[in-house]
Design a protein around this motif. Structure first.
Motif, PDB file in Angstrom:
ATOM      1  N   GLY A 202      26.617  73.446 -80.334  1.00  0.00           N
ATOM      2  CA  GLY A 202      27.876  73.840 -79.700  1.00  0.00           C
ATOM      3  C   GLY A 202      28.845  72.682 -79.585  1.00  0.00           C
ATOM      4  N   GLY A 203      28.332  71.497 -79.215  1.00  0.00           N
ATOM      5  CA  GLY A 203      29.192  70.327 -79.088  1.00  0.00           C
ATOM      6  C   GLY A 203      29.804  69.906 -80.406  1.00  0.00           C
ATOM      7  N   VAL A 204      28.984  69.863 -81.468  1.00  0.00           N
ATOM      8  CA  VAL A 204      29.486  69.474 -82.781  1.00  0.00           C
ATOM      9  C   VAL A 204      30.506  70.495 -83.287  1.00  0.00           C
ATOM     10  N   ALA A 205      30.199  71.790 -83.095  1.00  0.00           N
ATOM     11  CA  ALA A 205      31.127  72.843 -83.518  1.00  0.00           C
ATOM     12  C   ALA A 205      32.465  72.713 -82.793  1.00  0.00           C
ATOM     13  N   GLY A 206      32.415  72.396 -81.508  1.00  0.00           N
ATOM     14  CA  GLY A 206      33.653  72.207 -80.757  1.00  0.00           C
ATOM     15  C   GLY A 206      34.470  71.033 -81.242  1.00  0.00           C
ATOM     16  N   THR A 207      33.792  69.935 -81.577  1.00  0.00           N
ATOM     17  CA  THR A 207      34.481  68.756 -82.106  1.00  0.00           C
ATOM     18  C   THR A 207      35.162  69.074 -83.428  1.00  0.00           C
ATOM     19  N   ILE A 208      34.461  69.787 -84.312  1.00  0.00           N
ATOM     20  CA  ILE A 208      35.027  70.158 -85.611  1.00  0.00           C
ATOM     21  C   ILE A 208      36.239  71.072 -85.424  1.00  0.00           C
ATOM     22  N   SER A 209      36.066  72.112 -84.605  1.00  0.00           N
ATOM     23  CA  SER A 209      37.118  73.111 -84.443  1.00  0.00           C
ATOM     24  C   SER A 209      38.367  72.521 -83.796  1.00  0.00           C
ATOM     25  N   TRP A 210      38.193  71.817 -82.674  1.00  0.00           N
ATOM     26  CA  TRP A 210      39.347  71.279 -81.972  1.00  0.00           C
ATOM     27  C   TRP A 210      39.997  70.131 -82.715  1.00  0.00           C
ATOM     28  N   GLY A 211      39.175  69.331 -83.412  1.00  0.00           N
ATOM     29  CA  GLY A 211      39.740  68.235 -84.187  1.00  0.00           C
ATOM     30  C   GLY A 211      40.643  68.720 -85.301  1.00  0.00           C
ATOM     31  N   THR A 212      40.200  69.741 -86.024  1.00  0.00           N
ATOM     32  CA  THR A 212      40.992  70.269 -87.141  1.00  0.00           C
ATOM     33  C   THR A 212      42.160  71.133 -86.671  1.00  0.00           C
ATOM     34  N   ALA A 213      42.101  71.622 -85.439  1.00  0.00           N
ATOM     35  CA  ALA A 213      43.175  72.483 -84.924  1.00  0.00           C
ATOM     36  C   ALA A 213      44.351  71.689 -84.363  1.00  0.00           C
ATOM     37  N   THR A 214      44.213  70.364 -84.273  1.00  0.00           N
ATOM     38  CA  THR A 214      45.216  69.544 -83.592  1.00  0.00           C
ATOM     39  C   THR A 214      46.641  69.720 -84.119  1.00  0.00           C
ATOM     40  N   PRO A 215      46.886  69.680 -85.438  1.00  0.00           N
ATOM     41  CA  PRO A 215      48.282  69.807 -85.895  1.00  0.00           C
ATOM     42  C   PRO A 215      48.973  71.074 -85.398  1.00  0.00           C
ATOM     43  N   MET A 216      48.294  72.214 -85.502  1.00  0.00           N
ATOM     44  CA  MET A 216      48.924  73.453 -85.042  1.00  0.00           C
ATOM     45  C   MET A 216      48.929  73.538 -83.522  1.00  0.00           C
ATOM     46  N   ASP A 217      47.999  72.841 -82.865  1.00  0.00           N
ATOM     47  CA  ASP A 217      48.011  72.777 -81.409  1.00  0.00           C
ATOM     48  C   ASP A 217      49.237  72.016 -80.916  1.00  0.00           C
ATOM     49  N   VAL A 218      49.626  70.974 -81.655  1.00  0.00           N
ATOM     50  CA  VAL A 218      50.837  70.221 -81.325  1.00  0.00           C
ATOM     51  C   VAL A 218      52.053  71.147 -81.375  1.00  0.00           C
ATOM     52  N   VAL A 219      52.156  71.904 -82.456  1.00  0.00           N
ATOM     53  CA  VAL A 219      53.280  72.824 -82.620  1.00  0.00           C
ATOM     54  C   VAL A 219      53.265  73.890 -81.540  1.00  0.00           C
ATOM     55  N   LYS A 220      52.099  74.469 -81.304  1.00  0.00           N
ATOM     56  CA  LYS A 220      51.962  75.510 -80.287  1.00  0.00           C
ATOM     57  C   LYS A 220      52.380  75.009 -78.910  1.00  0.00           C
ATOM     58  N   SER A 221      51.904  73.814 -78.537  1.00  0.00           N
ATOM     59  CA  SER A 221      52.208  73.271 -77.214  1.00  0.00           C
ATOM     60  C   SER A 221      53.688  72.959 -77.053  1.00  0.00           C
ATOM     61  N   ARG A 222      54.313  72.462 -78.118  1.00  0.00           N
ATOM     62  CA  ARG A 222      55.741  72.163 -78.049  1.00  0.00           C
ATOM     63  C   ARG A 222      56.564  73.442 -77.901  1.00  0.00           C
ATOM     64  N   LEU A 223      56.173  74.480 -78.615  1.00  0.00           N
ATOM     65  CA  LEU A 223      56.891  75.748 -78.510  1.00  0.00           C
ATOM     66  C   LEU A 223      56.709  76.366 -77.128  1.00  0.00           C
ATOM     67  N   ILE A 261      37.071  64.734 -78.697  1.00  0.00           N
ATOM     68  CA  ILE A 261      36.144  64.279 -77.644  1.00  0.00           C
ATOM     69  C   ILE A 261      35.907  65.368 -76.609  1.00  0.00           C
ATOM     70  N   ARG A 262      36.979  65.996 -76.146  1.00  0.00           N
ATOM     71  CA  ARG A 262      36.813  67.045 -75.126  1.00  0.00           C
ATOM     72  C   ARG A 262      36.146  68.270 -75.702  1.00  0.00           C
ATOM     73  N   GLY A 263      36.287  68.475 -77.037  1.00  0.00           N
ATOM     74  CA  GLY A 263      35.662  69.633 -77.660  1.00  0.00           C
ATOM     75  C   GLY A 263      34.156  69.625 -77.552  1.00  0.00           C
ATOM     76  N   PHE A 264      33.547  68.420 -77.578  1.00  0.00           N
ATOM     77  CA  PHE A 264      32.082  68.352 -77.538  1.00  0.00           C
ATOM     78  C   PHE A 264      31.515  68.827 -76.197  1.00  0.00           C
ATOM     79  N   PRO A 265      31.871  68.214 -75.046  1.00  0.00           N
ATOM     80  CA  PRO A 265      31.280  68.668 -73.786  1.00  0.00           C
ATOM     81  C   PRO A 265      31.682  70.087 -73.402  1.00  0.00           C
ATOM     82  N   MET A 266      32.949  70.464 -73.684  1.00  0.00           N
ATOM     83  CA  MET A 266      33.393  71.806 -73.333  1.00  0.00           C
ATOM     84  C   MET A 266      32.605  72.869 -74.090  1.00  0.00           C
ATOM     85  N   SER A 267      32.457  72.666 -75.403  1.00  0.00           N
ATOM     86  CA  SER A 267      31.762  73.658 -76.222  1.00  0.00           C
ATOM     87  C   SER A 267      30.264  73.643 -75.966  1.00  0.00           C
ATOM     88  N   ALA A 268      29.719  72.452 -75.745  1.00  0.00           N
ATOM     89  CA  ALA A 268      28.301  72.364 -75.407  1.00  0.00           C
ATOM     90  C   ALA A 268      28.023  73.137 -74.124  1.00  0.00           C
TER      91      ALA A 268
END
Length: 284
Positions: A202-223, A261-268
């Motif tokens: 779960g921790g590794v999956a969270g790191t992968i998912s949140w790490g790769t989602a960052t560019p669109m997360d930036v756009v989403k948060s700004r909007l 970093i936050r993706g690991f403990p949250m998803s775990a």
């Protein structure tokens, strides 16, 4: 056709609550106020994760039943997991977009009515100038009513397109690695992963998912943060173009380390709470 099983939703709620408690301090590092806005995500994001995991479990069973028949004992293929993940993204964004927007607005409480300007830096990070006036929002209900009054119903869904572009592939990169890693770490002769495997996968999956989602997360948060005092962006493409022109390509990757970093403990914590609760509910 497979009937809806409620245990996935119950276990998802427990897992979601665990992930919020573990991840909220890290989540607010990228905005403002270490524990500001905790009560709202604790109550709402737990429900959001309940829906996400409940939909995932039931969608996966329905897909497998459709493809392999009711009596088949075959486990889901990667394509089944990916399809169920896409369904999760489609369903949860409709619920989660207003939740996420209100959470971000509540975490912007250093921004006040008399402040001149917002300066958003990566993945929703907000640095703002505070003056001695009232906070914009007194709480979730006041935040929602103010958004509706000033921006209309569409204001609650500001950034929803970017959220779909983040979450549909994001959930695929969440559940697929989780399943692969759980299978890989599963003890020989066992049919279910142990809790340590669940935690690590779960921790590794969270790191992968949140790490790769960052560019669109930036756009989403700004909007989502846009429109408080002024509207700077006309849509996703305009936000990308304007951000790139003024700050360069790196702006879309600021916050990647925090997200990973936050993706690991949250998803775990989420998968641990989910799987442990399922074991109890199903008497395993």
């Amino acid at each position: 056709m497979a009937s809806v099983q409620l245990d996935d939703f119950i276990a998802g709620w427990i897992g979601g609550a665990a992930s919020v408690i573990v991840g909220h301090p890290l989540d607010t590092v990228k905005v403002a106020g270490f524990f500001k806005g905790l009560s709202f995500p604790l109550a709402s994001v737990a429900v959001y994760n309940s829906v996400a995991l409940g939909v995932y479990g039931n969608a996966q069973r329905a897909i497998c039943e459709y493809r392999y028949g009711e009596e088949s004992r075959r486990g889901p293929a990667l394509s089944d997991v990916a399809a169920a993940s896409a369904v999760v993204g489609l369903v949860t964004v409709a619920i989660g977009a207003p939740v996420d927007l209100v959470k971000i607005r509540l975490q912007m409480q250093t921004q006040t009515v008399g402040s001149a300007k917002l300066n958003l830096i990566g993945a929703g990070s907000i640095h703002s100038i505070a003056v001695n006036t009232q906070p914009l929002y007194r709480g979730p209900v006041h935040c929602i009513s103010r958004i509706l009054r000033n921006e209309g119903i569409s204001g609650l869904y500001r950034g929803v397109g970017a959220m779909y572009l983040r979450d549909i592939p994001g959930y695929c990169l969440y559940f697929v690695p989780y399943m692969l890693l759980c299978d890989w770490m599963m003890p020989e002769g066992s049919t279910t992963p142990n809790l340590l495997s669940v935690c690590l996968a779960g921790g590794v999956a969270g790191t992968i998912s949140w790490g790769t989602a960052t560019p669109m997360d930036v756009v989403k948060s700004r909007l989502q943060a846009d429109g408080v005092n002024e509207t700077k962006y006309k849509g996703i493409l305009h936000c990308i173009q304007k951000s790139y022109r003024t700050e360069g390509l790196n702006v879309f990757f600021r916050g990647t380390a925090v997200n990973a970093i936050r993706g690991f403990p949250m998803s775990a914590a989420m998968f641990l709470g989910y799987e442990f609760t399922l074991k109890i509910l199903r008497g395993q």
